[in-house]
Design an enzyme around this catalytic site. Structure first.
Site, PDB file in Angstrom:
ATOM      1  N   LYS A   1       0.828  -1.217   0.000  1.00  0.00           N
ATOM      2  CA  LYS A   1       0.000   0.000   0.000  1.00  0.00           C
ATOM      3  C   LYS A   1       0.863   1.269   0.000  1.00  0.00           C
ATOM      4  CE  LYS A   1      -2.121  -1.107   3.837  1.00  0.00           C
ATOM      5  NZ  LYS A   1      -1.570  -2.437   4.156  1.00  0.00           N
TER       6      LYS A   1
ATOM      7  N   ARG B   1     -10.162   0.493   8.503  1.00  0.00           N
ATOM      8  CA  ARG B   1      -9.676  -0.861   8.710  1.00  0.00           C
ATOM      9  C   ARG B   1     -10.692  -1.716   9.439  1.00  0.00           C
ATOM     10  NH1 ARG B   1      -4.086  -0.029   8.647  1.00  0.00           N
ATOM     11  NH2 ARG B   1      -2.804  -1.799   9.128  1.00  0.00           N
TER      12      ARG B   1
ATOM     13  N   ARG C   1      12.203  -4.963   4.943  1.00  0.00           N
ATOM     14  CA  ARG C   1      11.746  -3.582   4.701  1.00  0.00           C
ATOM     15  C   ARG C   1      12.511  -2.579   5.577  1.00  0.00           C
ATOM     16  NH1 ARG C   1       5.563  -1.959   5.408  1.00  0.00           N
ATOM     17  NH2 ARG C   1       5.842  -2.889   7.463  1.00  0.00           N
TER      18      ARG C   1
ATOM     19  N   ARG D   1      10.856  -1.138  11.198  1.00  0.00           N
ATOM     20  CA  ARG D   1       9.716  -0.983  12.093  1.00  0.00           C
ATOM     21  C   ARG D   1       9.708  -2.054  13.184  1.00  0.00           C
ATOM     22  NH1 ARG D   1       4.577   0.053   8.242  1.00  0.00           N
ATOM     23  NH2 ARG D   1       3.649  -1.275   9.840  1.00  0.00           N
TER      24      ARG D   1
ATOM     25  N   ARG E   1      -0.654  -9.302  12.911  1.00  0.00           N
ATOM     26  CA  ARG E   1      -1.245  -8.255  12.049  1.00  0.00           C
ATOM     27  C   ARG E   1      -2.079  -8.895  10.933  1.00  0.00           C
ATOM     28  NH1 ARG E   1       4.033  -5.312  10.461  1.00  0.00           N
ATOM     29  NH2 ARG E   1       2.741  -4.148   9.021  1.00  0.00           N
TER      30      ARG E   1
HETATM   31  P1  AP5 Z   1       4.730  -1.518   1.840  1.00  0.00           P
HETATM   32  O1  AP5 Z   1       4.544  -0.677   0.644  1.00  0.00           O
HETATM   33  O2  AP5 Z   1       5.413  -0.946   3.006  1.00  0.00           O
HETATM   34  O3  AP5 Z   1       3.350  -2.221   2.306  1.00  0.00           O
HETATM   35  P2  AP5 Z   1       2.124  -1.726   3.104  1.00  0.00           P
HETATM   36  O4  AP5 Z   1       0.956  -2.417   2.501  1.00  0.00           O
HETATM   37  O5  AP5 Z   1       2.098  -0.239   3.225  1.00  0.00           O
HETATM   38  O6  AP5 Z   1       2.427  -2.421   4.514  1.00  0.00           O
HETATM   39  P3  AP5 Z   1       2.291  -1.907   5.967  1.00  0.00           P
HETATM   40  O7  AP5 Z   1       3.139  -2.859   6.787  1.00  0.00           O
HETATM   41  O8  AP5 Z   1       2.611  -0.458   6.079  1.00  0.00           O
HETATM   42  O9  AP5 Z   1       0.790  -2.178   6.242  1.00  0.00           O
HETATM   43  P4  AP5 Z   1       0.039  -2.207   7.570  1.00  0.00           P
HETATM   44  O10 AP5 Z   1      -1.319  -2.083   7.042  1.00  0.00           O
HETATM   45  O11 AP5 Z   1       0.307  -3.332   8.488  1.00  0.00           O
HETATM   46  O12 AP5 Z   1       0.658  -1.039   8.426  1.00  0.00           O
HETATM   47  P5  AP5 Z   1       0.164   0.411   8.834  1.00  0.00           P
HETATM   48  O13 AP5 Z   1       1.380   1.263   8.853  1.00  0.00           O
HETATM   49  O14 AP5 Z   1      -1.015   0.866   8.059  1.00  0.00           O
HETATM   50  O15 AP5 Z   1       5.458  -2.819   1.324  1.00  0.00           O
HETATM   51  C1  AP5 Z   1       5.827  -3.837   2.186  1.00  0.00           C
HETATM   52  C2  AP5 Z   1       7.198  -4.360   1.880  1.00  0.00           C
HETATM   53  O16 AP5 Z   1       7.142  -5.092   0.689  1.00  0.00           O
HETATM   54  C3  AP5 Z   1       8.255  -3.295   1.646  1.00  0.00           C
HETATM   55  O17 AP5 Z   1       9.469  -3.715   2.154  1.00  0.00           O
HETATM   56  C4  AP5 Z   1       8.290  -3.178   0.132  1.00  0.00           C
HETATM   57  O18 AP5 Z   1       9.463  -2.634  -0.360  1.00  0.00           O
HETATM   58  C5  AP5 Z   1       8.131  -4.629  -0.206  1.00  0.00           C
HETATM   59  N1  AP5 Z   1       7.671  -4.926  -1.537  1.00  0.00           N
HETATM   60  C6  AP5 Z   1       6.688  -4.354  -2.221  1.00  0.00           C
HETATM   61  N2  AP5 Z   1       6.586  -4.954  -3.430  1.00  0.00           N
HETATM   62  C7  AP5 Z   1       7.536  -5.944  -3.460  1.00  0.00           C
HETATM   63  C8  AP5 Z   1       7.915  -6.930  -4.428  1.00  0.00           C
HETATM   64  N3  AP5 Z   1       7.333  -7.027  -5.601  1.00  0.00           N
HETATM   65  N4  AP5 Z   1       8.905  -7.781  -4.113  1.00  0.00           N
HETATM   66  C9  AP5 Z   1       9.528  -7.708  -2.908  1.00  0.00           C
HETATM   67  N5  AP5 Z   1       9.217  -6.797  -1.969  1.00  0.00           N
HETATM   68  C10 AP5 Z   1       8.223  -5.925  -2.254  1.00  0.00           C
HETATM   69  O19 AP5 Z   1      -0.331   0.161  10.323  1.00  0.00           O
HETATM   70  C11 AP5 Z   1       0.555  -0.194  11.366  1.00  0.00           C
HETATM   71  C12 AP5 Z   1      -0.228  -0.385  12.661  1.00  0.00           C
HETATM   72  O20 AP5 Z   1      -0.898   0.837  13.021  1.00  0.00           O
HETATM   73  C13 AP5 Z   1      -1.363  -1.411  12.586  1.00  0.00           C
HETATM   74  O21 AP5 Z   1      -0.909  -2.723  12.800  1.00  0.00           O
HETATM   75  C14 AP5 Z   1      -2.282  -0.893  13.711  1.00  0.00           C
HETATM   76  O22 AP5 Z   1      -1.803  -1.251  14.976  1.00  0.00           O
HETATM   77  C15 AP5 Z   1      -2.188   0.601  13.569  1.00  0.00           C
HETATM   78  N6  AP5 Z   1      -3.222   1.162  12.670  1.00  0.00           N
HETATM   79  C16 AP5 Z   1      -2.998   1.794  11.479  1.00  0.00           C
HETATM   80  N7  AP5 Z   1      -4.171   2.182  10.920  1.00  0.00           N
HETATM   81  C17 AP5 Z   1      -5.150   1.770  11.770  1.00  0.00           C
HETATM   82  C18 AP5 Z   1      -6.565   1.850  11.741  1.00  0.00           C
HETATM   83  N8  AP5 Z   1      -7.213   2.423  10.717  1.00  0.00           N
HETATM   84  N9  AP5 Z   1      -7.266   1.306  12.775  1.00  0.00           N
HETATM   85  C19 AP5 Z   1      -6.639   0.744  13.803  1.00  0.00           C
HETATM   86  N10 AP5 Z   1      -5.300   0.628  13.901  1.00  0.00           N
HETATM   87  C20 AP5 Z   1      -4.558   1.127  12.885  1.00  0.00           C
HETATM   88 MG    MG Z   2       2.225   1.153   4.867  1.00  0.00          MG
END
Ligand code: AP5
Ligand code: MG
Length: 225
Positions: A19, A93, A127, A160, A171
């Site tokens: 994402k 979410r 990552r 992270r 997660r």
């Molecule tokens: P990346 O682009 O970083 O993926 P992402 O989908 O953004 O993953 P996140 O880990 O950020 O998602 P998340 O939803 O768990 O975390 P968030 O920060 O929202 O890509 C991932 C990796 O893959 C990278 O290393 C990238 O380079 C690699 N990659 C991509 N394509 C590739 C390929 N083809 N080959 C190899 N590698 C590749 O949330 C974190 C925490 O915050 C949650 O767990 C929760 O506790 C809290 N939170 C956030 N929003 C809410 C909400 N709305 N409600 C409640 N709690 C929330």
């Molecule tokens: Mg993200």
């Protein structure tokens, strides 16, 4: 392609589905403002704000933070971005969050990145992120030009705390239980577009074509061709 009319999108997908990576590309290609709930929470933790300190343990354990806290935070930011086009990443979410969003804003489209869980587990451990901007690197897939440093600012990259294997598993579970129902919510509203694959570089051209068409349609419907 510069946007002329307001366009509001959400990007969804399991943790690590890309994402953040796809959002950066959407921002560069279409000029939407990118708002990531995770980046906002991490910025609060980094700044040691009251909210950040309260939320840190939830996040580190791989649990979702409470709906009312995150909804207040995100909706306040969206109100400030009054007349802009935006892309929401990580919010909503839960169905309750989707309903809060709906009560104030209409979402034009939801881009859903459908990536197998096995692929995700392998990715997250390699990552690295630039915390202030949310820029994402991966040592195998898109490494920084100088190891350990952000390409644009030269500042250090970090890993992270919630990217440890057992936390990633939690997660993914939270995603299955709490976030998958949100996909159904948007499907029933007819705004969900799903893109399946294991590689961001292969998914991205499809997302680009889809959004280009969608934005043209949206301008036509609103009478501003
Ligand atoms: P990346 O682009 O970083 O993926 P992402 O989908 O953004 O993953 P996140 O880990 O950020 O998602 P998340 O939803 O768990 O975390 P968030 O920060 O929202 O890509 C991932 C990796 O893959 C990278 O290393 C990238 O380079 C690699 N990659 C991509 N394509 C590739 C390929 N083809 N080959 C190899 N590698 C590749 O949330 C974190 C925490 O915050 C949650 O767990 C929760 O506790 C809290 N939170 C956030 N929003 C809410 C909400 N709305 N409600 C409640 N709690 C929330
Ligand atoms: Mg993200």
């Amino acid at each position: 392609m510069a946007l002329r009319k307001i366009f509001r999108a959400v990007i969804m997908g399991p943790p690590g589905s890309g994402k953040g990576t796809v959002s950066s590309r959407i921002r560069e290609s279409f000029g939407l403002q990118h708002l990531s709930s995770g980046d906002m929470l991490r910025a609060n933790i980094e700044a040691k704000s009251e909210l950040g300190l309260l939320m840190k343990s939830c996040i580190d354990q791989g649990q979702l933070v409470p709906d009312d806290v995150i909804s207040r935070l995100i909706l306040a930011s969206l109100r400030e971005m009054d007349h802009s086009s935006w892309l929401l990443d990580g919010f909503p979410r839960t169905v309750s969050q989707a309903e809060s969003l709906d009560s104030e804003f209409t979402v034009d489209t939801v881009v859903n990145l459908d990536v197998p869980f096995q692929t995700i587990k392998e990715r997250l451990t390699s990552r690295w992120v630039h915390l202030p901007s949310g820029r994402v690197y991966n040592i195998d897939f898109n490494p920084p030009k100088i190891p350990g440093l952000d390409d644009i600012t030269g500042e250090p990259l970090t890993q992270r705390d919630d990217d440890m294997p057992e936390t990633v598993t939690r997660r993914l579970k939270a995603y299955e239980n709490q976030t998958e129902p949100v996909l159904e919510y948007y499907r029933s509203k007819g705004v969900l577009a799903t893109f399946t694959g294991t590689e961001t570089n292969k998914i991205w051209p499809h997302v680009h074509t889809f959004l280009s068409k969608k934005m043209t349609q949206s301008r036509k419907i609103r009478g501003h061709v």
